[in-house]
Design a protein around this motif. Structure first.
Motif, PDB file in Angstrom:
ATOM      1  N   ARG A  45       0.851  -1.189   0.000  1.00 21.82           N
ATOM      2  CA  ARG A  45       0.000   0.000   0.000  1.00 21.82           C
ATOM      3  C   ARG A  45       0.888   1.239   0.000  1.00 21.82           C
ATOM      4  NH1 ARG A  45      -2.071   3.843   3.482  1.00 21.82           N
ATOM      5  NH2 ARG A  45      -4.263   4.449   3.188  1.00 21.82           N
ATOM      6  N   VAL A  46       0.656   2.106  -0.968  1.00 24.61           N
ATOM      7  CA  VAL A  46       1.366   3.383  -1.060  1.00 24.61           C
ATOM      8  C   VAL A  46       0.587   4.411  -0.246  1.00 24.61           C
ATOM      9  CG1 VAL A  46       2.239   5.161  -2.631  1.00 24.61           C
ATOM     10  CG2 VAL A  46       2.138   2.766  -3.374  1.00 24.61           C
ATOM     11  N   PRO A  47       1.249   5.216   0.583  1.00 26.32           N
ATOM     12  CA  PRO A  47       0.522   6.199   1.404  1.00 26.32           C
ATOM     13  C   PRO A  47      -0.327   7.147   0.564  1.00 26.32           C
ATOM     14  CG  PRO A  47       2.817   6.068   2.071  1.00 26.32           C
ATOM     15  CD  PRO A  47       2.696   5.274   0.807  1.00 26.32           C
ATOM     16  N   GLU A  48      -1.444   7.551   1.113  1.00 28.98           N
ATOM     17  CA  GLU A  48      -2.329   8.490   0.436  1.00 28.98           C
ATOM     18  C   GLU A  48      -1.609   9.805   0.160  1.00 28.98           C
ATOM     19  OE1 GLU A  48      -5.879  10.612   2.399  1.00 28.98           O
ATOM     20  OE2 GLU A  48      -6.781   8.867   1.401  1.00 28.98           O
ATOM     21  N   ASP A  49      -1.836  10.349  -1.029  1.00 28.78           N
ATOM     22  CA  ASP A  49      -1.239  11.616  -1.445  1.00 28.78           C
ATOM     23  C   ASP A  49       0.284  11.561  -1.403  1.00 28.78           C
ATOM     24  OD1 ASP A  49      -1.753  14.197  -2.465  1.00 28.78           O
ATOM     25  OD2 ASP A  49      -1.319  15.107  -0.532  1.00 28.78           O
ATOM     26  N   PHE A  50       0.845  10.391  -1.728  1.00 29.73           N
ATOM     27  CA  PHE A  50       2.299  10.213  -1.687  1.00 29.73           C
ATOM     28  C   PHE A  50       2.982  11.008  -2.788  1.00 29.73           C
ATOM     29  CE2 PHE A  50       6.130   7.919  -3.082  1.00 29.73           C
ATOM     30  CZ  PHE A  50       6.890   8.047  -1.926  1.00 29.73           C
ATOM     31  N   LYS A  51       4.006  11.717  -2.405  1.00 31.04           N
ATOM     32  CA  LYS A  51       4.821  12.471  -3.352  1.00 31.04           C
ATOM     33  C   LYS A  51       6.263  12.387  -2.878  1.00 31.04           C
ATOM     34  CE  LYS A  51       2.758  15.976  -5.007  1.00 31.04           C
ATOM     35  NZ  LYS A  51       2.118  17.318  -5.147  1.00 31.04           N
ATOM     36  N   ALA A  52       7.070  11.632  -3.603  1.00 32.84           N
ATOM     37  CA  ALA A  52       8.446  11.388  -3.167  1.00 32.84           C
ATOM     38  C   ALA A  52       9.283  12.657  -3.211  1.00 32.84           C
ATOM     39  CB  ALA A  52       9.076  10.313  -4.042  1.00 32.84           C
ATOM     40  N   GLU A  53      10.053  12.865  -2.153  1.00 30.30           N
ATOM     41  CA  GLU A  53      11.004  13.967  -2.101  1.00 30.30           C
ATOM     42  C   GLU A  53      12.355  13.470  -2.592  1.00 30.30           C
ATOM     43  OE1 GLU A  53      10.395  17.067  -1.347  1.00 30.30           O
ATOM     44  OE2 GLU A  53       8.290  16.760  -0.798  1.00 30.30           O
ATOM     45  N   PRO A  54      13.068  14.266  -3.357  1.00 32.70           N
ATOM     46  CA  PRO A  54      14.373  13.847  -3.896  1.00 32.70           C
ATOM     47  C   PRO A  54      15.337  13.416  -2.784  1.00 32.70           C
ATOM     48  CG  PRO A  54      13.651  15.895  -4.926  1.00 32.70           C
ATOM     49  CD  PRO A  54      12.692  15.630  -3.805  1.00 32.70           C
ATOM     50  N   GLY A  55      15.922  12.249  -2.984  1.00 31.12           N
ATOM     51  CA  GLY A  55      16.926  11.772  -2.043  1.00 31.12           C
ATOM     52  C   GLY A  55      16.392  11.172  -0.759  1.00 31.12           C
ATOM     53  N   GLN A  56      15.083  11.096  -0.599  1.00 29.60           N
ATOM     54  CA  GLN A  56      14.500  10.571   0.636  1.00 29.60           C
ATOM     55  C   GLN A  56      13.993   9.149   0.447  1.00 29.60           C
ATOM     56  OE1 GLN A  56      11.800  13.174   2.667  1.00 29.60           O
ATOM     57  NE2 GLN A  56      10.904  11.555   3.902  1.00 29.60           N
ATOM     58  N   LEU A  57      14.263   8.295   1.437  1.00 27.81           N
ATOM     59  CA  LEU A  57      13.728   6.936   1.446  1.00 27.81           C
ATOM     60  C   LEU A  57      12.610   6.849   2.475  1.00 27.81           C
ATOM     61  CD1 LEU A  57      17.008   4.801   1.279  1.00 27.81           C
ATOM     62  CD2 LEU A  57      15.469   5.407  -0.594  1.00 27.81           C
ATOM     63  N   TYR A  58      11.607   6.026   2.195  1.00 26.27           N
ATOM     64  CA  TYR A  58      10.406   5.967   3.024  1.00 26.27           C
ATOM     65  C   TYR A  58      10.300   4.626   3.747  1.00 26.27           C
ATOM     66  CZ  TYR A  58       9.241  10.284   0.713  1.00 26.27           C
ATOM     67  OH  TYR A  58       9.282  11.583   0.274  1.00 26.27           O
TER      68      TYR A  58
END
Length: 215
Positions: A45-58
C-alpha cells in the motif's frame, strides 16, 4: 489585483473540492522453491497523497496477517494502520505466504520477502534495511522470527498473541520490541510473558502489554 485574488480563490476552492490522491494498492509476484508457494503475491500500500522527495527513502511496515493470510486484506491498512501510515508516509507490505513453515525466514520466506522489497523499490523509494514488523496470531510468529533472523535490517517489531518465539539473544538488544496478548488467550499469554521475562534477563529492550478479558 482583483484578477489575482479571483485566481487565488478559484485555486483554493479547487483544493477543497478535489480529493487527495487515494492510496495505491498493488502487489509483486515472487517465485520460490517451497511446494505450496511456487508463486507468492506480496501486497503493498502506497501512502495516500504520496509524493516522493528527492533523495529521501520511506519507511516500510511489514505486516503479517493471521496464518496463511493472502496479504491482500492486511495491506489495506485496517485496525488504524492506514491512517497511521498516511500520516507518517509509511508503505505497508504484506506477504501472502502459505504453509511450508513460512514463519521460519531462514528456510525460504525471508529471501522471498526481500526479493519482493527489491521489486517494490524499483518503483518507489522505500527503505529496505530499517524495517518495521507487526504481526498478529499466526503472523505474530513472523513478526518476531524475521527480526531475529536479520536484526541488522530491523528497527522495531511488535507481536500480538504469539505462540512461537525466537530464543532471546543479545543480538536483539538494540532492537525495540513490543509484545502484547489478551489475558483470555491463556496458552499464548503464558508463552508471551515467559519470553518477555527471559529477554529482559539478557538486557533486551522489550515492552509488555496485556489486555484483560481479551483474546
Amino acid at each position: 489585483m482583483q484578477v489575482k485574488i479571483e485566481k487565488f480563490l478559484i485555486l483554493f476552492l479547487l483544493g477543497l473540492v478535489l480529493p487527495l490522491q487515494a492510496a495505491e494498492l498493488g502487489y509483486v509476484t515472487v517465485k520460490t522453491q517451497a511446494p505450496s508457494n511456487k508463486e507468492v503475491k506480496v501486497h503493498y500500500r502506497v501512502p495516500e497523497d504520496f509524493k516522493a522527495e528527492p533523495g529521501q527513502l520511506y519507511r516500510v511496515l511489514v505486516l503479517f496477517g493471521g496464518r496463511n493470510s493472502t496479504g491482500e486484506a492486511p495491506a489495506k491498512g485496517g485496525m488504524g494502520f492506514a491512517e497511521w501510515a498516511d500520516e507518517l508516509q509509511v508503505f505497508i507490505v504484506s506477504p501472502g505466504f502459505k504453509d511450508d513453515d513460512y514463519w521460519y525466514p531462514e528456510k525460504w520466506s525471508g529471501k522471498a520477502l526481500f526479493q519482493a522489497l527489491k521489486e517494490i523499490k524499483k518503483k518507489y523509494p522505500i527503505c529496505d534495511d530499517a524495517l518495521l514488523f507487526y504481526g498478529y496470531s499466526g503472523g505474530s510468529q513472523c513478526a518476531n522470527l524475521f527480526p531475529s533472523w536479520k536484526p541488522e535490517l530491523c528497527c522495531a517489531w511488535v507481536s500480538h498473541a504469539c505462540g512461537v518465539w525466537h530464543k532471546p539473544s543479545k543480538k536483539m538488544k538494540n532492537i525495540p520490541g513490543l509484545v502484547t496478548c489478551g489475558e483470555a488467550d491463556a496458552g499464548r499469554y503464558i508463552l508471551s510473558q515467559n519470553f518477555v521475562i527471559e529477554s529482559r534477563k539478557k538486557g533486551i529492550n522489550i515492552l509488555w502489554k496485556s489486555f484483560p478479558n481479551s483474546p
